[in-house]
Design a protein around this motif. Structure first.
Motif, mmCIF file in Angstrom:
data_model
loop_
_atom_site.group_PDB
_atom_site.id
_atom_site.type_symbol
_atom_site.label_atom_id
_atom_site.label_comp_id
_atom_site.label_asym_id
_atom_site.label_seq_id
_atom_site.Cartn_x
_atom_site.Cartn_y
_atom_site.Cartn_z
ATOM 1 N N ILE A 187 0.875 -1.187 0.000
ATOM 2 C CA ILE A 187 0.000 0.000 0.000
ATOM 3 C C ILE A 187 0.905 1.228 0.000
ATOM 4 O O ILE A 187 1.740 1.393 0.894
ATOM 5 C CB ILE A 187 -0.944 -0.031 1.227
ATOM 6 C CG1 ILE A 187 -1.796 -1.306 1.180
ATOM 7 C CG2 ILE A 187 -1.826 1.221 1.256
ATOM 8 C CD1 ILE A 187 -2.721 -1.508 2.359
ATOM 9 N N GLY A 245 -8.064 -0.446 0.043
ATOM 10 C CA GLY A 245 -6.859 -0.696 0.844
ATOM 11 C C GLY A 245 -7.203 -1.516 2.083
ATOM 12 O O GLY A 245 -6.517 -2.487 2.425
ATOM 13 N N ALA A 281 -5.970 -5.336 2.943
ATOM 14 C CA ALA A 281 -5.224 -5.680 4.164
ATOM 15 C C ALA A 281 -5.952 -6.771 4.951
ATOM 16 O O ALA A 281 -5.323 -7.653 5.537
ATOM 17 C CB ALA A 281 -5.045 -4.429 5.022
ATOM 18 N N ILE A 319 1.520 -7.203 5.104
ATOM 19 C CA ILE A 319 1.156 -5.849 4.671
ATOM 20 C C ILE A 319 2.428 -5.005 4.692
ATOM 21 O O ILE A 319 3.102 -4.920 5.723
ATOM 22 C CB ILE A 319 0.134 -5.198 5.627
ATOM 23 C CG1 ILE A 319 -1.132 -6.056 5.738
ATOM 24 C CG2 ILE A 319 -0.203 -3.781 5.172
ATOM 25 C CD1 ILE A 319 -2.061 -5.626 6.871
ATOM 26 N N PHE A 377 3.407 -1.165 4.084
ATOM 27 C CA PHE A 377 2.715 0.118 3.941
ATOM 28 C C PHE A 377 3.694 1.271 4.048
ATOM 29 O O PHE A 377 4.577 1.272 4.898
ATOM 30 C CB PHE A 377 1.664 0.230 5.057
ATOM 31 C CG PHE A 377 1.060 1.605 5.194
ATOM 32 C CD1 PHE A 377 0.059 2.025 4.327
ATOM 33 C CD2 PHE A 377 1.503 2.488 6.180
ATOM 34 C CE1 PHE A 377 -0.489 3.302 4.438
ATOM 35 C CE2 PHE A 377 0.960 3.754 6.300
ATOM 36 C CZ PHE A 377 -0.042 4.161 5.424
ATOM 37 N N GLY A 383 -0.936 3.910 9.285
ATOM 38 C CA GLY A 383 0.007 2.850 9.641
ATOM 39 C C GLY A 383 -0.403 2.165 10.937
ATOM 40 O O GLY A 383 -0.370 0.937 11.049
ATOM 41 N N LEU A 438 -3.331 -0.036 10.258
ATOM 42 C CA LEU A 438 -2.972 -1.278 9.555
ATOM 43 C C LEU A 438 -2.199 -2.228 10.472
ATOM 44 O O LEU A 438 -2.282 -3.450 10.318
ATOM 45 C CB LEU A 438 -2.177 -0.961 8.288
ATOM 46 C CG LEU A 438 -3.034 -0.336 7.174
ATOM 47 C CD1 LEU A 438 -2.156 0.140 6.018
ATOM 48 C CD2 LEU A 438 -4.085 -1.322 6.660
ATOM 49 N N LEU A 482 6.055 -1.004 8.162
ATOM 50 C CA LEU A 482 5.422 0.315 8.117
ATOM 51 C C LEU A 482 6.470 1.421 8.001
ATOM 52 O O LEU A 482 7.316 1.569 8.880
ATOM 53 C CB LEU A 482 4.601 0.537 9.402
ATOM 54 C CG LEU A 482 3.618 -0.577 9.792
ATOM 55 C CD1 LEU A 482 3.076 -0.350 11.191
ATOM 56 C CD2 LEU A 482 2.469 -0.663 8.792
#
Ligand code: ADP
Length: 489
Positions: A147, A211, A215, A223, A225, A232, A235, A248
């Protein structure tokens, strides 16, 4: 304008979701129209990806063969650098020269991971138990989600796609709403380079819809990101719920420090680039400047003079330093931060305005801005603005400086300007950040891990570690000499 197709499990098709547009931030003109991916498109992409990565032809493909596909992608990118840079600049408004750098870095990333996957080795773990050999092997994770944000699409997308593919996964990219084009262009190049169908899909659409669904999809096993800390964190919760890894790359409020022995000319130029390139729309932008009081005045004067000389202009014109911000809404958010700084007692040393004349009035430009007279507690020093705004602050002693520089929820990067590398290294030790630049800024190498401390992120991209982050380890125990375990007798 014919709507662009999206790439779902090896098939180009019109997205089944709501209409979207990509506009040129310099004048609002249309780059393209498309339809977002629907949840059905998402399901098709994930199911196709799951079949594709399990396909024995892909599972058994030797690393150098996977690498060859990435090398071909890099060749294709290099053959059309100017065209791709132009498309990238139209997608997000960055000056052409910067986009060119990002395009070249995407090619370099593909080449690096093409080679890195050949170098990846499993291990025979030690100490060995008598009569047993233990192996540790790296295997792909499966279907993985990438993402991405709008500020450097081609580079940040390649930074995820290349290692994911090199590691043997199938990857699904969800590009940012504002910049759906480059990921689709990349998908065409991967297809042309011979990547088997299903291993890469690109699903443009809203973060909160497509998105989020990506996820949460049960078949998605990692994931990756890059974007804002709020998303973040969200997620990370999704990943925790599913017990899958999340990498992240998040926000920053990076301190730049000028010590009393710095070369002021070198420092001023580097600081100017560190904050104002990409119009400050970079997570690593050096947005808080701490200058030793003994050189504060001359350094700030130099910096203001350099900043006043920056050319705001059309992204596609040579010589432009500052392009437009991504959207009118984002420009408004930057403007509000500058107004807030004024209310908090800040003094605007230069910039601070929305240009209202000529072609600049047609796009989302904001003047590069330097603010003095605030402390590190001010909101503009604590919150990420993601625009061309620098706050300058004098400091007297290093102990206090370190406390101030670290007084941030973020910990992405820092810059140090000094002529003494021993001082720089001692200071670097004390900074709570993932990257420290000494007498340089925004310098990158694909073989050097990148990521944040604190709320700037989790995990690292780039480097061999960055490849392993897209894999999982499997341990294998092999008994030697056919021993019989007589426990049950
Ligand atoms: P920025 O504020 O820099 O735009 P965001 O974190 O909002 O950063 O967006 C970065 C990427 O994350 C974009 O592709 C966006 O669409 C996506 N995104 C935003 N919200 C979500 C969400 N709830 N779930 C998954 N992806 C999201």
């Amino acid at each position: 304008m014919t709507p662009l197709e999206i790439f779902v499990a090896g098939q180009w098709r019109l997205g089944g979701g709501e209409p979207m547009v990509s506009t040129f931030p310099a004048d609002g003109s249309l780059n393209g129209t498309l339809h977002a991916a629907s949840l059905e498109d998402l399901d098709d992409a994930v199911n196709g990806a799951d079949r594709a990565w399990r396909d024995p032809a892909w599972r058994q493909m030797l690393p150098h063969q996977r690498g060859r596909i990435l090398q071909r992608v890099a060749d294709l990118i290099e053959q059309q650098v100017d065209d791709l840079a132009c498309q990238q600049s139209r997608d997000n408004g960055k000056p052409l020269q910067e986009s060119r750098g990002l395009v070249m870095s995407a090619a370099g990333t593909a080449r690096y991971f093409a080679s890195a996957c050949e170098l990846l080795e499993g291990e025979i773990t030690t100490p060995r138990q008598p009569g047993v050999m233990t192996l540790s092997r790296y295997e792909p994770i499966g279907v993985v989600a990438a993402i991405t944000p709008w500020n450097s699409p081609i580079a940040s997308e390649m930074q995820k796609i290349a290692p994911a593919i090199a590691a043997g996964n199938a990857v699904i990219v969800k590009p940012a709403e504002a910049t759906p084009l480059m990921a689709l262009v990349l998908a065409r190049l991967f297809e042309q380079a011979g990547l088997p169908a299903g291993l890469l899909s690109v699903l443009p659409g809203k973060g909160a819809i497509i998105g989020d669904a990506l996820a949460r999809h049960p078949l998605v096993r990692k994931i990756s990101f890059t974007g804002g800390t709020r998303t973040g964190r969200y997620l990370a919760h999704v990943a925790a719920e599913k017990l899958i890894p999340a990498s992240l790359e998040l926000g920053g409020k990076s301190p730049t420090i000028v010590l009393d022995d710095a070369d002021l000319d070198q420092a001023a130029h580097g600081i100017c680039y560190g904050i104002f390139s990409s119009a400050g729309q970079a997570c690593i932008a050096g947005s808080r400047l701490f200058v030793h009081r003994s050189c504060y005045q001359p350094l700030v004067e130099k910096l203001v003079a350099l900043t006043r000389g920056l050319r705001l202009g059309h992204p596609l014109e040579a010589g432009t330093h500052i392009g437009p911000l991504i959207t009118p809404e984002h420009r408004e958010s930057v403007r509000r931060y500058v107004a807030m700084a004024r209310e908090e007692g800040g003094e605007i040393l230069c910039g601070g305005q929305v240009p209202t004349t000529g072609e600049l009035a047609r796009g989302n430009w904001f003047e590069p801005t330097i603010i003095a007279g605030l402390t590190n507690k001010a909101r503009v020093c604590q919150e990420e603005i993601f625009g061309p705004v620098l706050v300058v602050m004098p400091f007297d002693d290093e102990q206090h400086l370190v406390a101030e520089a670290n007084d941030s929820v973020y910990g992405l990067a820092a810059g140090i300007w000094t002529t003494r590398s021993d001082r720089a290294l001692m200071l670097a030790d004390q900074l709570e950040v993932g990257t420290v630049w000494i007498n340089t800024y925004k310098q990158f190498s694909v073989s050097t891990p990148f990521g944040g401390f604190k709320e700037s992120g989790l995990g690292r991209e780039k480097g061999i570690q960055g490849l392993k982050a897209w894999m999982q380890q499997k341990s294998v125990y092999l008994a030697l000499g056919n021993p019989v375990n007589r426990w049950c007798e």
